[in-house]
Structure formats: C-alpha cells, structure tokens
Scaffold this motif. Structure first.
Motif, short mmCIF file in Angstrom:
data_model
loop_
_atom_site.label_atom_id
_atom_site.label_comp_id
_atom_site.label_asym_id
_atom_site.label_seq_id
_atom_site.Cartn_x
_atom_site.Cartn_y
_atom_site.Cartn_z
N ASP A 147 -24.77 32.46 -9.65
CA ASP A 147 -25.33 33.10 -10.85
C ASP A 147 -26.69 33.73 -10.58
O ASP A 147 -26.98 34.86 -11.04
CB ASP A 147 -25.46 32.07 -11.98
CG ASP A 147 -24.10 31.64 -12.53
OD1 ASP A 147 -23.10 32.35 -12.27
OD2 ASP A 147 -24.04 30.60 -13.21
N LYS A 148 -27.55 33.04 -9.84
CA LYS A 148 -28.89 33.54 -9.55
C LYS A 148 -28.83 34.85 -8.76
O LYS A 148 -29.61 35.78 -9.01
CB LYS A 148 -29.67 32.48 -8.78
CG LYS A 148 -31.12 32.84 -8.48
CD LYS A 148 -31.79 31.71 -7.71
CE LYS A 148 -33.24 32.06 -7.38
NZ LYS A 148 -33.90 30.98 -6.59
N ILE A 160 -26.24 37.01 -8.68
CA ILE A 160 -25.67 38.05 -9.53
C ILE A 160 -26.74 38.64 -10.44
O ILE A 160 -26.87 39.86 -10.59
CB ILE A 160 -24.50 37.50 -10.37
CG1 ILE A 160 -23.32 37.14 -9.45
CG2 ILE A 160 -24.05 38.51 -11.42
CD1 ILE A 160 -22.19 36.42 -10.17
N ASP A 161 -27.55 37.76 -11.04
CA ASP A 161 -28.63 38.23 -11.93
C ASP A 161 -29.61 39.11 -11.17
O ASP A 161 -30.08 40.13 -11.70
CB ASP A 161 -29.36 37.03 -12.54
CG ASP A 161 -28.51 36.26 -13.54
OD1 ASP A 161 -27.50 36.82 -14.02
OD2 ASP A 161 -28.85 35.11 -13.85
N VAL A 216 -16.25 39.03 -10.35
CA VAL A 216 -17.61 39.36 -9.94
C VAL A 216 -17.74 40.86 -9.65
O VAL A 216 -18.71 41.51 -10.07
CB VAL A 216 -18.01 38.54 -8.70
CG1 VAL A 216 -19.34 39.04 -8.13
CG2 VAL A 216 -18.09 37.06 -9.04
#
Length: 237
Positions: A75-76, A78-79, A117
């Motif tokens: 998640d980190k 992707i952000d 993704v």
C-alpha cells in the motif's frame, strides 16, 4: 536504440552511509541525464535504506527524461507512485528485507492481484511493467494482467556469460519473441554490465529499455561516470 535507464540506488546508499548529502542525489541524477542516459530508475524499499520516499518525490519534480519506480506494490508503495506520477512503474516481488531482487513474479498465481494493481496505475496513465523470469508461462501470464511491458530478470544470463557460456541467452530470446507476439513491450535488468550488454542487445531485437545500476556505478569507479554511460549507449545502438 534501446534506452538506458540508470538505477541510482547505489548513489543514495553512498550518501546515506555518512548521514549527510554527499553525493547529492539530485545533482548526480541531473548529471546522468546530461551525460546521455534516457531514464532514471529508483527502487525505494520500506526501510528506505538507500532511496528514501522523499527522494522519489523530489526526483518526480526534476527528472527530465523518464522516471521508473520499481518495487513491491504494498500500500505504501502504491500511494507513493500515485503521488509522484512517474513515466513507468515496475512491479517487483521482493520481500521487505531482500538485499536485492532475486526472482520474477509468478504471474499465473498472482494474476488477479497484479491485474488489480495495474488497473490502478493505468487509470493514472502510468506505464506498467512486471518483473518476470524468462519463462514462456510467466510471459503469457503477464499479458493477461493488462501490463504494458515486462522486464526480464537477467541474472541467469549474466552468470552464464561470466562463466564463458553464451547458451543462457536462449530462454531470453524465446521469452522476448513471445512478448512481442503478445504485444508486450520489453525491458530487461539485473547484473547487466559493460561486458555482457552488447551480446544481449544483439540477440534481443525488440529490447526497449535496460535498467542498470550496480555494475554501472562499480565500473564508474575506474572509468568515470560520464565515460561509462557513453560506453553503454554505444553498445545499445
């Protein structure tokens, strides 16, 4: 001509070893572009042991060629990619504490995850690439995820070439041909060097981009950064 994207992780590692800002990563990146490289690659890891997330943000503002951000799509990560908006994101299945990337994706087992993704990135018009081993099954799987490109994991080729065997190129030729037939763009990276890049390029006719960091920086200790970049560009013509 195959594009050269220079991975600058090692520059950040050297900087971090003293806790200051020498060498200045932003200045080195600008110089690398001035020397003729057509792209910059970074691979931030969760522990930020070389490239820091803030480095990625700053480079997103100053890179004038193409910025390629590699990493495991947690998640980190992707952000970060969505914030920086690089030209390309390369998905790599490395574990959190991996020293370096050591395997490609199992694109069959993880197809649904990768497809999800990739969809997020493509909504933002970010070109997507999947790091894969030179296996036909994995190339076919990558095509089903919606990825724009694959990056062939070339350590196997580099080890064979170093030991005096050029037979290790064949799986890469086969994988590259299948990728081309499926409409996938082709990148390559890992342990490519001045010694082995020319032969690889000569045999992979549809090679769009190579990402080279560790070998290039090591070679530059002896030959100079500007000289080494131009030596790679000559071999990639």
């Amino acid at each position: 001509m195959t594009k050269l994207s220079v991975n600058v992780n090692k520059i950040a590692t050297l900087r971090n070893s003293r806790g200051g800002n020498v060498p200045n990563l932003i200045k080195v990146v600008a110089d690398i572009e001035d020397f003729g490289a057509q792209g910059i690659t970074i691979h931030p890891r969760p522990d930020e042991r070389h490239i820091k997330y803030e480095d990625a943000r700053k480079l997103g503002e100053v890179v004038t060629t193409e910025l390629n951000i590699e990493g495991n799509p947690i998640d980190k990560f992707i952000d970060l990619v969505l914030e920086v908006q690089p030209a390309q994101v390369t998905l790599v299945p490395d574990s959190i504490n991996a020293i370096t990337s050591n395997a490609g994706w199992d694109t069959v087992t993880h197809k649904d995850f990768l497809k999800e993704v990739i969809g997020v990135f493509k909504e933002q018009n970010i070109r997507t690439s999947i790091f894969v081993d030179p296996e036909i099954r994995m190339v076919n799987g990558a095509a089903k995820t919606g990825a724009d490109r694959i990056e062939l994991y070339t350590e196997q080729y580099a080890k064979g070439y170093e030991s005096g065997s050029k037979l290790g190129i064949q799986p890469f030729i086969d994988a590259a041909n299948v990728a081309h037939e499926l409409g996938l763009g082709l990148n390559a990276g890992h342990d490519l060097s001045l010694k082995n890049i020319k032969y690889f390029k000569e045999n992979i006719s549809n090679l769009l981009e190579v990402s080279i960091g560790h070998a290039l920086i090591c070679e530059s200790l002896y030959l100079g950064l500007e000289n080494v970049i131009n030596m790679y560009l000559h071999r990639l013509k």
